[in-house]
Scaffold this motif. Structure first.
Motif, PDB file in Angstrom:
ATOM      1  N   UNK A  82       0.827  -1.201   0.000  1.00 24.01           N
ATOM      2  CA  UNK A  82       0.000   0.000   0.000  1.00 24.01           C
ATOM      3  C   UNK A  82       0.866   1.258   0.000  1.00 24.01           C
ATOM      4  N   UNK A  83       1.956   1.224   0.761  1.00 27.80           N
ATOM      5  CA  UNK A  83       2.855   2.371   0.781  1.00 27.80           C
ATOM      6  C   UNK A  83       3.495   2.627  -0.567  1.00 27.80           C
ATOM      7  N   UNK A  84       3.919   1.593  -1.249  1.00 29.30           N
ATOM      8  CA  UNK A  84       4.544   1.755  -2.561  1.00 29.30           C
ATOM      9  C   UNK A  84       3.525   2.176  -3.615  1.00 29.30           C
ATOM     10  N   UNK A  85       2.281   1.687  -3.478  1.00 27.41           N
ATOM     11  CA  UNK A  85       1.228   2.182  -4.378  1.00 27.41           C
ATOM     12  C   UNK A  85       1.000   3.677  -4.175  1.00 27.41           C
ATOM     13  N   UNK A  86       0.994   4.096  -2.917  1.00 23.99           N
ATOM     14  CA  UNK A  86       0.775   5.510  -2.596  1.00 23.99           C
ATOM     15  C   UNK A  86       1.882   6.376  -3.192  1.00 23.99           C
ATOM     16  N   UNK A  87       3.095   5.853  -3.209  1.00 25.13           N
ATOM     17  CA  UNK A  87       4.222   6.617  -3.752  1.00 25.13           C
ATOM     18  C   UNK A  87       4.328   6.497  -5.262  1.00 25.13           C
ATOM     19  N   UNK A  88       3.433   5.742  -5.885  1.00 22.98           N
ATOM     20  CA  UNK A  88       3.417   5.627  -7.338  1.00 22.98           C
ATOM     21  C   UNK A  88       4.550   4.810  -7.910  1.00 22.98           C
ATOM     22  N   UNK A  89       5.036   3.827  -7.172  1.00 17.93           N
ATOM     23  CA  UNK A  89       6.201   3.063  -7.620  1.00 17.93           C
ATOM     24  C   UNK A  89       5.866   1.998  -8.660  1.00 17.93           C
ATOM     25  N   UNK A  90       4.608   1.602  -8.754  1.00 20.66           N
ATOM     26  CA  UNK A  90       4.256   0.524  -9.680  1.00 20.66           C
ATOM     27  C   UNK A  90       3.593   1.038 -10.958  1.00 20.66           C
ATOM     28  N   UNK A  91       2.801   2.043 -10.837  1.00 20.19           N
ATOM     29  CA  UNK A  91       2.113   2.639 -11.981  1.00 20.19           C
ATOM     30  C   UNK A  91       1.466   3.922 -11.497  1.00 20.19           C
ATOM     31  N   UNK A  92       1.042   4.742 -12.426  1.00 23.03           N
ATOM     32  CA  UNK A  92       0.349   5.969 -12.044  1.00 23.03           C
ATOM     33  C   UNK A  92      -1.128   5.664 -11.856  1.00 23.03           C
ATOM     34  N   UNK A  93      -1.608   5.916 -10.647  1.00 25.31           N
ATOM     35  CA  UNK A  93      -3.019   5.721 -10.341  1.00 25.31           C
ATOM     36  C   UNK A  93      -3.615   7.032  -9.851  1.00 25.31           C
ATOM     37  N   UNK A  94      -4.920   7.148 -10.012  1.00 26.53           N
ATOM     38  CA  UNK A  94      -5.622   8.320  -9.502  1.00 26.53           C
ATOM     39  C   UNK A  94      -5.369   8.423  -7.998  1.00 26.53           C
ATOM     40  N   UNK A  95      -4.759   9.516  -7.527  1.00 28.58           N
ATOM     41  CA  UNK A  95      -4.438   9.605  -6.102  1.00 28.58           C
ATOM     42  C   UNK A  95      -5.669   9.560  -5.203  1.00 28.58           C
ATOM     43  N   UNK A  96      -6.808  10.008  -5.722  1.00 28.94           N
ATOM     44  CA  UNK A  96      -8.038   9.937  -4.929  1.00 28.94           C
ATOM     45  C   UNK A  96      -8.427   8.487  -4.679  1.00 28.94           C
ATOM     46  N   UNK A  97      -8.327   7.654  -5.707  1.00 27.26           N
ATOM     47  CA  UNK A  97      -8.649   6.237  -5.559  1.00 27.26           C
ATOM     48  C   UNK A  97      -7.674   5.554  -4.602  1.00 27.26           C
TER      49      UNK A  97
END
Length: 392
Positions: free
Chosen positions: A288-303
């Motif tokens: 979850x932390x790495x997703x939040x930092x955008x390390x895997x792909x760019x996701x909508x930050x709101x989501x």
């Protein structure tokens, strides 16, 4: 000489308003009442009991039949009790869904009423997200499986059920979203399982199949008679990325359906949590932390923010070390929204000994505060031991 082949008619065999279950004989050996005769009045019952006899063989056969029926009733009662238990406990119910999805997503052409089965599965996940969301999240981390392809789709749909509840999505939209997640890899389920066990890179044939699988899944769904166009759109776009590097169309951010982007987010998260042959699984808090930092792909930050807020930094079913050096499992998310203070149950003492049963701990107290995450292997506990923690 006494007739040893007959005995006095037991009173339990004669009931007013019911058929007599055996032939009844008079003392002189003549047939008094034939099997199947209705006893209409109490007086008739008394006369039959006063004079009636039944053969030993008939009585034995009847007793044997009654015993079989008794055992069948007990077995059915046990089956119903187990069914109620599965329905009451999200982990047991998810175990059942894991087996169902394995058959459904690997052998869809052999199944009947595939669309109805998929929609029922989606509705079941929605119900679990309403009645036992903590147990549903925990089930995605704890329930064992041996078919990654189908289970990955189920876990993605389960996470979306929890997230969709937080977003207050309309029921029809939420059901379609979950149906898309459940079937996003249909037609390539076996490929996903094979790749999870493969420690080398994809060969050219596998890469081509992977690139084509969103369109293949949509084609399979049409072949199965599914005509919901939004369902198809979500499946077709679930590998598109904001930067345009996704597939099969290479869409840009503004062209990607938000629902498909949500499916992609759940897809990536649930894949990260599982150990594959080429990489170990991530601990939930790390993923979850790495997703939040955008390390895997760019996701909508709101989501992403909604996902972390809903699951918590330490989701139910994950394991943690406490300040007093106990090992614990997270059981429920905090009710006050503080993502780093969930409810936990201690499993092992500071000396490493297992407790006879899990002990609840208040992580708001300094001595029970969470120091950091640990793995299931470090916790050293069998998931089946934890199932009662999410019983109603």
């Amino acid at each position: 000489m006494p007739d040893n082949t007959k005995i006095k008619l037991p009173p339990s065999l004669v009931r007013v308003g019911q058929e007599v279950p055996v032939d009844v004989y008079a003392r002189n050996g003549l047939l008094l009442v034939k099997k199947g005769h209705y006893v209409l009045t109490p007086e008739q019952k008394e006369r039959i009991l006063h004079a009636g006899q039944v053969t030993v063989d008939a009585q034995a056969a009847l007793s044997e039949r009654e015993e079989r029926e008794r055992r069948a009733r007990l077995a059915e009662a046990e089956r119903r009790a187990q069914e109620r238990l599965r329905e009451a406990n999200p982990l047991l119910e998810m175990d059942q869904l894991t087996h169902r999805c394995r058959g459904l997503l690997n052998h869809f052409y052999a199944m009947r009423e595939v669309e109805q089965s998929i929609r029922r599965t989606a509705d079941q996940l929605i119900r679990l997200a309403e009645t036992g969301p903590d147990g549903l999240i925990a089930a995605c981390l704890l329930v064992p499986f041996n078919d990654y392809g189908s289970t990955h789709s189920l876990h993605s749909a389960a996470i979306l059920a929890v997230l969709g509840r937080r977003m207050k999505l309309p029921p029809p939209e939420l059901q379609t979203l979950l149906c898309a997640a459940l079937t996003m890899n249909i037609g390539a389920t076996q490929l996903h399982t094979e790749l999870s066990r493969q420690d080398g890179p994809l060969n050219p044939e596998q890469r081509a199949e992977m690139q084509a699988h969103p369109l293949l899944a949509s084609a399979v769904l049409r072949d199965l008679g599914i005509e919901d166009e939004r369902w198809h759109l979500l499946v077709q776009q679930h590998h598109e990325e904001y930067g345009g590097g996704g597939y099969p169309y290479g869409l840009r951010k503004e062209e990607i359906d938000p629902g498909a982007h949500l499916v992609r987010l759940a897809d990536v998260l649930t894949s990260l949590l599982v150990t594959h042959a080429h990489r170990p699984g991530h601990l939930p808090s790390i993923a979850l932390g790495r997703l939040f930092r955008g390390e895997f792909a760019e996701f909508d930050p709101t989501f992403v923010a909604l996902l972390i807020k809903e699951l918590g930094i330490y989701p139910p079913g994950s394991f943690v070390k406490l300040a007093n050096h106990e090992y614990a499992v997270v059981t429920h998310r905090p009710s006050d929204g503080k993502t780093n203070q969930p409810r936990v149950a201690a499993l092992r003492s500071p000396s490493g000994e297992f407790y006879g049963e899990p002990h609840p701990r208040n992580t708001r107290l300094p001595e029970f505060s969470i120091v950091g995450p640990i793995s299931l292997a470090q916790a050293g506990v069998r998931p089946s031991f934890l199932v009662p923690l999410w019983a109603p």
